[in-house]
Motif scaffolding. Structure first.
Motif, PDB file in Angstrom:
ATOM      1  N   PRO A   1       0.785  -1.236   0.000  1.00 22.53           N
ATOM      2  CA  PRO A   1       0.000   0.000   0.000  1.00 22.53           C
ATOM      3  C   PRO A   1       0.813   1.281   0.000  1.00 22.53           C
ATOM      4  O   PRO A   1       0.284   2.325  -0.313  1.00 22.53           O
ATOM      5  N   ARG A   2       2.099   1.229   0.358  1.00 22.03           N
ATOM      6  CA  ARG A   2       2.821   2.479   0.582  1.00 22.03           C
ATOM      7  C   ARG A   2       4.115   2.519  -0.214  1.00 22.03           C
ATOM      8  O   ARG A   2       4.688   1.488  -0.558  1.00 22.03           O
ATOM      9  N   VAL A   3       4.579   3.727  -0.482  1.00 19.51           N
ATOM     10  CA  VAL A   3       5.837   3.903  -1.204  1.00 19.51           C
ATOM     11  C   VAL A   3       6.971   3.225  -0.445  1.00 19.51           C
ATOM     12  O   VAL A   3       7.811   2.532  -1.038  1.00 19.51           O
ATOM     13  N   HIS A   4       7.013   3.399   0.870  1.00 22.19           N
ATOM     14  CA  HIS A   4       8.093   2.820   1.655  1.00 22.19           C
ATOM     15  C   HIS A   4       8.099   1.294   1.542  1.00 22.19           C
ATOM     16  O   HIS A   4       9.152   0.673   1.362  1.00 22.19           O
ATOM     17  N   SER A   5       6.923   0.685   1.626  1.00 24.39           N
ATOM     18  CA  SER A   5       6.837  -0.779   1.526  1.00 24.39           C
ATOM     19  C   SER A   5       7.294  -1.261   0.154  1.00 24.39           C
ATOM     20  O   SER A   5       7.939  -2.306   0.029  1.00 24.39           O
ATOM     21  N   LYS A   6       6.940  -0.516  -0.896  1.00 28.81           N
ATOM     22  CA  LYS A   6       7.351  -0.907  -2.244  1.00 28.81           C
ATOM     23  C   LYS A   6       8.863  -0.799  -2.397  1.00 28.81           C
ATOM     24  O   LYS A   6       9.517  -1.714  -2.935  1.00 28.81           O
ATOM     25  N   ARG A   7       9.438   0.302  -1.964  1.00 27.89           N
ATOM     26  CA  ARG A   7      10.898   0.463  -2.033  1.00 27.89           C
ATOM     27  C   ARG A   7      11.602  -0.664  -1.270  1.00 27.89           C
ATOM     28  O   ARG A   7      12.582  -1.248  -1.731  1.00 27.89           O
ATOM     29  N   LEU A   8      11.083  -0.927  -0.079  1.00 32.46           N
ATOM     30  CA  LEU A   8      11.698  -1.935   0.782  1.00 32.46           C
ATOM     31  C   LEU A   8      11.712  -3.306   0.107  1.00 32.46           C
ATOM     32  O   LEU A   8      12.732  -4.008   0.093  1.00 32.46           O
ATOM     33  N   SER A   9      10.596  -3.691  -0.463  1.00 31.59           N
ATOM     34  CA  SER A   9      10.518  -5.001  -1.114  1.00 31.59           C
ATOM     35  C   SER A   9      11.407  -5.054  -2.349  1.00 31.59           C
ATOM     36  O   SER A   9      12.033  -6.089  -2.636  1.00 31.59           O
ATOM     37  N   ILE A  10      11.467  -3.965  -3.108  1.00 30.23           N
ATOM     38  CA  ILE A  10      12.348  -3.944  -4.282  1.00 30.23           C
ATOM     39  C   ILE A  10      13.794  -4.188  -3.865  1.00 30.23           C
ATOM     40  O   ILE A  10      14.499  -5.030  -4.438  1.00 30.23           O
ATOM     41  N   LEU A  11      14.247  -3.468  -2.842  1.00 30.17           N
ATOM     42  CA  LEU A  11      15.638  -3.589  -2.419  1.00 30.17           C
ATOM     43  C   LEU A  11      15.922  -4.957  -1.806  1.00 30.17           C
ATOM     44  O   LEU A  11      17.004  -5.526  -1.999  1.00 30.17           O
ATOM     45  N   ALA A  12      14.951  -5.500  -1.060  1.00 33.85           N
ATOM     46  CA  ALA A  12      15.151  -6.835  -0.478  1.00 33.85           C
ATOM     47  C   ALA A  12      15.230  -7.899  -1.562  1.00 33.85           C
ATOM     48  O   ALA A  12      16.073  -8.811  -1.506  1.00 33.85           O
ATOM     49  N   ILE A  13      14.380  -7.804  -2.581  1.00 34.26           N
ATOM     50  CA  ILE A  13      14.433  -8.777  -3.681  1.00 34.26           C
ATOM     51  C   ILE A  13      15.741  -8.621  -4.462  1.00 34.26           C
ATOM     52  O   ILE A  13      16.323  -9.614  -4.926  1.00 34.26           O
ATOM     53  N   CYS A  14      16.217  -7.376  -4.582  1.00 36.44           N
ATOM     54  CA  CYS A  14      17.510  -7.167  -5.233  1.00 36.44           C
ATOM     55  C   CYS A  14      18.622  -7.893  -4.478  1.00 36.44           C
ATOM     56  O   CYS A  14      19.525  -8.483  -5.093  1.00 36.44           O
ATOM     57  N   GLU A  15      18.578  -7.854  -3.158  1.00 38.49           N
ATOM     58  CA  GLU A  15      19.568  -8.589  -2.361  1.00 38.49           C
ATOM     59  C   GLU A  15      19.478 -10.092  -2.636  1.00 38.49           C
ATOM     60  O   GLU A  15      20.492 -10.799  -2.730  1.00 38.49           O
ATOM     61  N   LEU A  16      18.266 -10.602  -2.772  1.00 44.20           N
ATOM     62  CA  LEU A  16      18.087 -12.024  -3.047  1.00 44.20           C
ATOM     63  C   LEU A  16      18.597 -12.388  -4.438  1.00 44.20           C
ATOM     64  O   LEU A  16      19.176 -13.472  -4.641  1.00 44.20           O
ATOM     65  N   LEU A  17      18.376 -11.492  -5.415  1.00 46.16           N
ATOM     66  CA  LEU A  17      18.850 -11.765  -6.766  1.00 46.16           C
ATOM     67  C   LEU A  17      20.373 -11.843  -6.819  1.00 46.16           C
ATOM     68  O   LEU A  17      20.946 -12.598  -7.622  1.00 46.16           O
ATOM     69  N   GLU A  18      21.031 -11.042  -5.991  1.00 53.77           N
ATOM     70  CA  GLU A  18      22.487 -11.016  -5.983  1.00 53.77           C
ATOM     71  C   GLU A  18      23.089 -12.182  -5.190  1.00 53.77           C
ATOM     72  O   GLU A  18      24.309 -12.402  -5.217  1.00 53.77           O
ATOM     73  N   MET A  19      22.279 -12.931  -4.491  1.00 55.88           N
ATOM     74  CA  MET A  19      22.772 -14.001  -3.633  1.00 55.88           C
ATOM     75  C   MET A  19      23.237 -15.188  -4.475  1.00 55.88           C
ATOM     76  O   MET A  19      22.679 -15.479  -5.534  1.00 55.88           O
ATOM     77  N   ASP A  20      24.258 -15.872  -3.999  1.00 55.86           N
ATOM     78  CA  ASP A  20      24.765 -17.060  -4.683  1.00 55.86           C
ATOM     79  C   ASP A  20      23.655 -18.108  -4.747  1.00 55.86           C
ATOM     80  O   ASP A  20      22.986 -18.392  -3.745  1.00 55.86           O
ATOM     81  N   PRO A  21      23.417 -18.711  -5.916  1.00 51.58           N
ATOM     82  CA  PRO A  21      22.293 -19.667  -6.063  1.00 51.58           C
ATOM     83  C   PRO A  21      22.404 -20.882  -5.162  1.00 51.58           C
ATOM     84  O   PRO A  21      21.391 -21.517  -4.837  1.00 51.58           O
ATOM     85  N   THR A  22      23.634 -21.212  -4.727  1.00 49.97           N
ATOM     86  CA  THR A  22      23.769 -22.376  -3.843  1.00 49.97           C
ATOM     87  C   THR A  22      23.191 -22.126  -2.462  1.00 49.97           C
ATOM     88  O   THR A  22      22.967 -23.079  -1.697  1.00 49.97           O
ATOM     89  N   ARG A  23      22.961 -20.855  -2.118  1.00 47.52           N
ATOM     90  CA  ARG A  23      22.433 -20.520  -0.793  1.00 47.52           C
ATOM     91  C   ARG A  23      20.903 -20.441  -0.788  1.00 47.52           C
ATOM     92  O   ARG A  23      20.303 -20.189   0.250  1.00 47.52           O
ATOM     93  N   VAL A  24      20.292 -20.610  -1.968  1.00 48.74           N
ATOM     94  CA  VAL A  24      18.823 -20.580  -2.035  1.00 48.74           C
ATOM     95  C   VAL A  24      18.289 -21.889  -1.468  1.00 48.74           C
ATOM     96  O   VAL A  24      18.673 -22.978  -1.927  1.00 48.74           O
ATOM     97  N   PRO A  25      17.422 -21.849  -0.459  1.00 47.36           N
ATOM     98  CA  PRO A  25      16.902 -23.083   0.149  1.00 47.36           C
ATOM     99  C   PRO A  25      16.152 -23.941  -0.868  1.00 47.36           C
ATOM    100  O   PRO A  25      15.558 -23.442  -1.823  1.00 47.36           O
ATOM    101  N   LEU A  26      16.202 -25.235  -0.665  1.00 45.79           N
ATOM    102  CA  LEU A  26      15.518 -26.163  -1.559  1.00 45.79           C
ATOM    103  C   LEU A  26      14.026 -25.863  -1.670  1.00 45.79           C
ATOM    104  O   LEU A  26      13.424 -26.039  -2.736  1.00 45.79           O
ATOM    105  N   SER A  27      13.435 -25.430  -0.556  1.00 44.87           N
ATOM    106  CA  SER A  27      11.987 -25.164  -0.542  1.00 44.87           C
ATOM    107  C   SER A  27      11.602 -24.014  -1.459  1.00 44.87           C
ATOM    108  O   SER A  27      10.425 -23.848  -1.780  1.00 44.87           O
ATOM    109  N   LEU A  28      12.596 -23.200  -1.892  1.00 43.97           N
ATOM    110  CA  LEU A  28      12.297 -22.035  -2.725  1.00 43.97           C
ATOM    111  C   LEU A  28      12.762 -22.204  -4.168  1.00 43.97           C
ATOM    112  O   LEU A  28      12.392 -21.401  -5.029  1.00 43.97           O
ATOM    113  N   GLN A  29      13.611 -23.209  -4.442  1.00 46.42           N
ATOM    114  CA  GLN A  29      14.235 -23.277  -5.760  1.00 46.42           C
ATOM    115  C   GLN A  29      13.219 -23.461  -6.881  1.00 46.42           C
ATOM    116  O   GLN A  29      13.387 -22.918  -7.981  1.00 46.42           O
ATOM    117  N   GLU A  30      12.155 -24.180  -6.607  1.00 47.16           N
ATOM    118  CA  GLU A  30      11.165 -24.428  -7.653  1.00 47.16           C
ATOM    119  C   GLU A  30      10.522 -23.131  -8.141  1.00 47.16           C
ATOM    120  O   GLU A  30      10.280 -22.955  -9.331  1.00 47.16           O
TER     121      GLU A  30
END
Length: 1074
Positions: free
Chosen positions: A855-884
């Protein structure tokens, strides 16, 4: 339990030695844990061998104990000092309290026992006390007066226990079974009291008082079907009229008027008047009946044609007797009479009956009420401060005849303008144009002051108002009577508040100079009224504002002196206005002015604290009766608002603000240290403004942070909303200190975990606690690693079951997203350890992909930056439950990026700031919010009494005004809440309207008052870098993510990358690590 020992303990609570008294109170608290204590107390209360004072102390303790503890489950442990009542004691209460009421010779003890009885009834009746109603009916039919009195007392407590319950289906049954009996008792008491009573017996008015109070207590929400029938309303109506018309022998009443007001006869009359008023106002006026109460329309039509004319006739007769000196009327009864007559102004049918009498009522009753009488003269001479305070509050006093008489006159002027307004003004002019005494002129000018909003807006009267002031007001500034100088200032202030337009600048100047002269008047009330009038002139007239500029120093000193002498909250509003209008002129003396205001504030707080009684056990004191220090508390609140105005006006003068911080910090610390709960909101506003304006935390402010934590963990746990802005500032602008002080970090983390886990706090507190966690995670990156598991664990507990409100759902989600931004690897480890990784991502992306989205600009910015951190993460560190489903996070972030420009645009529209402007949006937001709140009082003042005059249409038609609209709104809201309460709980989310309200409240609360370290981070540039890293580190995942995008999302991707490249080339992006 030994009864003699317990009796001695309670007797000792009256010992003059505080040490002995305190020891006894501690022993009583220990005894409260023992089974049988309450049964023993009842034996003491009923024992004739124990002195009355001890028995009364026991009854007070019993009442307070049951009120605070009877609802506790006896099978569970004590909660603090609240000890559950044992089952055996509960049984002893239900079997013994009614016999105690019958036998007790003391009225004060009966009052305490009655209140104790209500606590039992509220919890146990009818399911766990099924025979209570039958016992009550048996008492009502008894031939013993004491038993009848007790039956009425029990019935009253039953009715009072259920009167505010919206879904009360029990009261109508009780009414039908008992009301025919008690109305017969009341009628018999008036006609032929049973032996040994006579009409002069003191028991007669007391029993009538109880009967009438029972009836009125059933009218809070509904009128039962039984009460609507002719078989019920007719005998009850006869009883009400009989009590109202009953002549009371002077020999049966005290000589002192105050004592006479409290006598049983006038209590009975008060309840008779009040019941008739309530029946008409709530259920008996067809044209004013709110739409949810249309079920009462048949009763209303019957009541307004059958009963209302008789009530008007009876009330007018009583007023005629009173004004002619033939009878005495209590102040409360006078108030109720005119409340009823005021209600009769708007309906067409009752106005037709009242119309021919309004001029006589205004001249013979309203006018004398507002004239300067002996009581006002005595107050003026002996206590001028109280005179001013009374004059300010009298028109809002619910028990004052001045209030109801003034309201009646205002209702005539606003609702029946064409018929009544000019005749009322004609009466005022006739008084002022004759050789009337000063006290009568005072009354006429008081009427003028009240009618000022109508006079300024009336098309015929407005052009003549300036001439009226020159003719009747200006010369009164020089009157020998101080009260005439006072009322002259009041009239000028009133017409100025409602935008009187002066056609002749010289006329305005003469009145201005008269007010300036009145600032030095020897009479204190005149000086107070003068500063009020001067303030009104300054606000409305630029010429007056300019004329005051050279003397503003003296004016401010005069106001400070009056504030110190009187502690009137009015003067705080005056000072606040002066600071707002003369901030530049007062800048050189801002520190001295603030220091003086802080001295006054500190004195008020100390006197307020000193006026409070020492903490006592419930044995002898009823703390609910303690109202000491209220005036000084309100004055201190006003003083703090004035200080806040000074601070806010200097938001760009950092050097002066630094001085003010040193001056103001001690009063904030003193307030917190002495637990002045009523002032916490005010001092936290001050602390917030000081720390936010300076963008740094001075050493003198850190004790405030420590005290805040201490208070939160003790007596002020429910003040987190007030503490939040200040806490956020400490974390945001004191991050260097937080990095160095692990104990400070631990305090903030504990505030969050307590808010999330405490059973005593609600969802709003959890929202505020989540914002504290957000501030920590955003501002202290890399310095609170040890607290990360606590944040994640507490937030996960709130994830399932989902919160009831959308506000908490988003706030809690933001904590987990913040944790992901703070350290995605560590956060995923905690989630995996608790088996919650997949559940968190489901909740997160369900919100992202929902129609409402984040609902808010702050929440949108926050999620964008958090997902960016996940995209930059080494793929071997992605949990099995999320790989699919890992490839879906790109589509999720693109959806947010698509919505972000519209959200930013909406935010700027809300703030009325052009998109693309630079500067500190957060500061602009806070400033705008402050200005809005700073002018709330002025707006309310202008709106009061300025509804459109009724100059159009049929002068005698039904009137539906703003008050009617408000009652309609309340009735609809009540009906909506009742309907919602009656519906079975389905576990569904809030309805769409509630969701929209929550979204708006959260947006307004955070976006407009919250500055985040990520505000300056460019989400487009971060996304470009993250996606590039994703492509390099996880090429298969990148291919899967981008090829599965829809055409629309591919376009969003291309636009986002293009925007990022352009910003990188222009160098506009913030140099902050994403």
């Amino acid at each position: 339990m030994d009864i003699q020992t317990l009796s001695n303990l309670f007797a000792t609570t009256y010992n003059p030695d505080p040490n002995v008294r305190k020891a006894a109170e501690l022993d009583i608290r220990r005894a409260a844990r023992q089974e049988g204590m309450i049964a023993a107390l009842m034996q003491i209360v009923g024992s004739d061998g124990v002195d009355l004072a001890t028995r009364q102390a026991c009854s007070v303790y019993l009442k307070n104990r049951l009120r605070r503890s009877y609802f506790l489950d006896p099978s569970k442990a004590a909660v603090g000092d609240q000890f559950p009542v044992f089952p055996s004691d509960r049984q002893a209460l239900k079997s013994g309290i009614i016999p105690l009421l019958i036998s007790s010779p003391s009225r004060p003890i009966k009052v305490q026992l009655s209140n104790a009885l209500r606590s039992i009834i509220s919890h146990d009746f009818p399911s766990q006390w099924p025979n209570l109603l039958d016992d009550t009916k048996r008492l009502l039919n008894s031939s013993e007066i004491r038993e009848v009195e007790t039956g009425l007392t029990v019935l009253l407590e039953i009715v009072k226990a259920f009167r505010y319950r919206q879904l009360d289906r029990l009261t109508p049954q009780i009414v039908e079974q008992t009301f025919p009996t008690i109305v017969n008792i009341g009628t018999q008491l008036l006609q032929s009291p049973p032996t040994p009573l006579t009409p002069q017996s003191p028991e007669v008015p007391h029993l009538l008082h109880l009967i009438l109070k029972i009836y009125k207590s059933t009218l809070v929400n509904n009128l039962s079907q039984h009460q609507q029938t002719a078989e019920s309303i007719v005998p009850w109506g006869r009883l009400f009229f009989a009590v109202v018309n009953l002549p009371i022998s002077p020999d049966a009443l005290p000589q002192d008027e105050t004592e006479r007001e409290r006598s049983e006869w006038w209590k009975a009359k008060k309840w008779a008047y009040g019941t008739l008023d309530r029946l008409f106002h709530r259920f008996g006026s067809p044209s004013q009946l709110p739409s949810p109460l249309k079920e009462y329309m048949p009763f209303a039509e019957h009541f307004v044609t059958t009963f209302a004319p008789e009530i008007i006739k009876t009330y007018l007769h009583q007023l005629d007797l009173y004004t002619s000196g033939q009878v005495w009327l209590s102040r409360k009864c006078q108030y109720l009479i005119f409340q009823f007559l005021t209600e009769c102004v708007k309906p067409k049918s009752t106005w037709a009956l009242l119309k021919d009498h309004f001029e006589r009522l205004v001249s013979s009753y309203v006018f004398p009420q507002l004239s300067f009488n002996e009581t006002r003269q005595e107050n003026w001479e002996n206590d001028p401060i109280d005179f001013v305070r009374t004059a300010m509050d009298e028109c809002e006093d619910y028990s004052s005849p001045v209030s109801s008489a003034s309201g009646f006159m205002m209702s005539l002027a606003r609702n029946r303008t064409k018929t009544t307004f000019l005749p009322i003004l004609g009466f005022i002019n006739s008084v002022l144009g004759s050789n009337a005494s000063p006290s009568q002129r005072y009354g006429a000018l008081s009427m003028t002051s009240l009618l000022a909003p109508c006079m300024v807006r009336h098309p015929t009267v407005k052009p003549a108002l300036e001439t009226f002031l020159m003719t009747h007001i200006l010369h009164e500034f020089s009157a020998p009577e101080g009260y005439m100088r006072y009322i002259a200032c009041q009239v000028l202030a009133s017409v100025s508040k409602f935008d009187l337009e002066w056609t002749n600048e010289n006329n305005l100047s003469q009145h201005f100079h008269a007010v300036v002269k009145a600032l030095d008047d020897p009479e204190l009330p005149v000086r107070v009224a003068a500063v009020e009038a001067l303030t009104a002139l300054i606000i409305r007239h630029a010429s007056v504002k300019s004329a005051v500029t050279p003397m503003i120093g003296k004016v401010v000193q005069d106001i400070l002196k009056l504030s110190d002498d009187t502690d009137l909250d009015l003067l705080n509003n005056v000072m606040e206005t002066m600071v707002k209008h003369y901030s530049a002129e007062l800048l050189p003396v801002a520190a001295q002015l603030t220091a003086r205001l802080c001295e006054l504030y500190l004195r008020l707080v100390k006197e307020t604290i000193a006026s409070q009684p020492d903490e006592e056990d419930d044995t002898t004191y009823d703390t609910s009766l303690n109202d000491l220090g209220d005036d000084k508390t309100y004055a201190a609140m006003g003083m703090s608002k004035t200080i806040l105005t000074i601070v806010s006006s200097l938001d760009t003068s950092t050097d002066i603000l630094a001085q003010l911080q040193e001056i103001i910090a001690p009063i904030i610390i003193y307030t917190l240290d002495n637990l002045a709960l009523d002032l916490l909101s005010n001092v936290y506003d001050l602390a917030d403004s000081l720390t936010f304006s300076l963008r740094r935390i001075s050493p003198c402010m850190w004790p405030i942070y420590e005290l805040t934590y201490k208070l939160f963990k003790s007596d002020a746990v429910d003040f987190l909303e007030e503490m939040l802005p200040c806490l956020d500032n400490f974390i945001s602008y004191g991050k260097d200190v937080f990095i160095q002080r692990p104990d400070y970090r631990a305090m903030a983390v504990d505030i969050y975990t307590t808010a999330m886990n405490s059973e005593h706090l609600g969802e709003n507190d959890r929202v505020n606690g989540s914002k504290v966690a957000e501030s920590l995670l955003l501002n202290l990156r890399g310095h609170i690693d040890d607290a990360l598991p606590s944040f994640v664990s507490a937030a996960l507990k709130c994830l399932d079951p989902p919160p009831e409100t959308r506000a908490l759902k988003i706030a809690n989600l933001n904590v987990l997203v913040n944790a992901m931004l703070y350290n995605p690897g560590a956060t995923l480890q905690v989630l995996e350890a608790q088996g919650a990784t997949r559940r968190f991502f489901e909740v997160w992306f369900n919100v992202i992909n929902s129609e409402a989205g984040l609902p808010r600009v702050h929440s949108k910015r926050l999620s964008i930056l958090a997902i960016c951190e996940l995209l930059e993460m080494d793929p071997t560190r992605v949990p099995l439950s999320l790989q699919e489903g890992w490839s879906g996070i790109v589509a999720g972030v693109l959806k947010i990026i698509r919505e972000l420009p519209g959200a930013i645009e909406g935010k700027f529209v809300m703030k009325n700031v052009t998109p693309g402007c630079h500067g500190d949006v957060g500061a602009v937001a806070r400033k705008t919010l402050f200005e809005k709140h700073a002018h709330e009082d002025d707006d309310e003042e202008e709106e009061y009494g300025v509804d459109d005059l009724n100059l159009e249409g049929d002068a005698d038609a039904d009137v539906w005004d703003a008050d009617s609209e408000y009652l309609e709104f309340l009735a609809k809201e009540g009906a909506r809440l009742r309907e919602k309460a009656e519906q079975p709980q389905t576990g569904c989310d809030e309805d769409d309207e509630d969701d929209e309200d929550d979204e708006y409240e959260e947006w307004a609360e955070e976006e407009l008052g919250f500055i985040s370290p990520i505000d300056n981070v460019d989400p487009y540039v971060c996304f470009k870098h993250a996606l590039t890293a994703f492509q390099m580190k996880n090429s298969p995942g990148y291919q899967a993510s981008t090829t599965s995008l829809s055409v629309d999302m591919q376009a969003v991707l291309m636009d986002a990358m293009s925007i990022a490249e352009n910003r990188e080339k222009s160098g506009a992006q913030a140099q902050i690590k994403c």
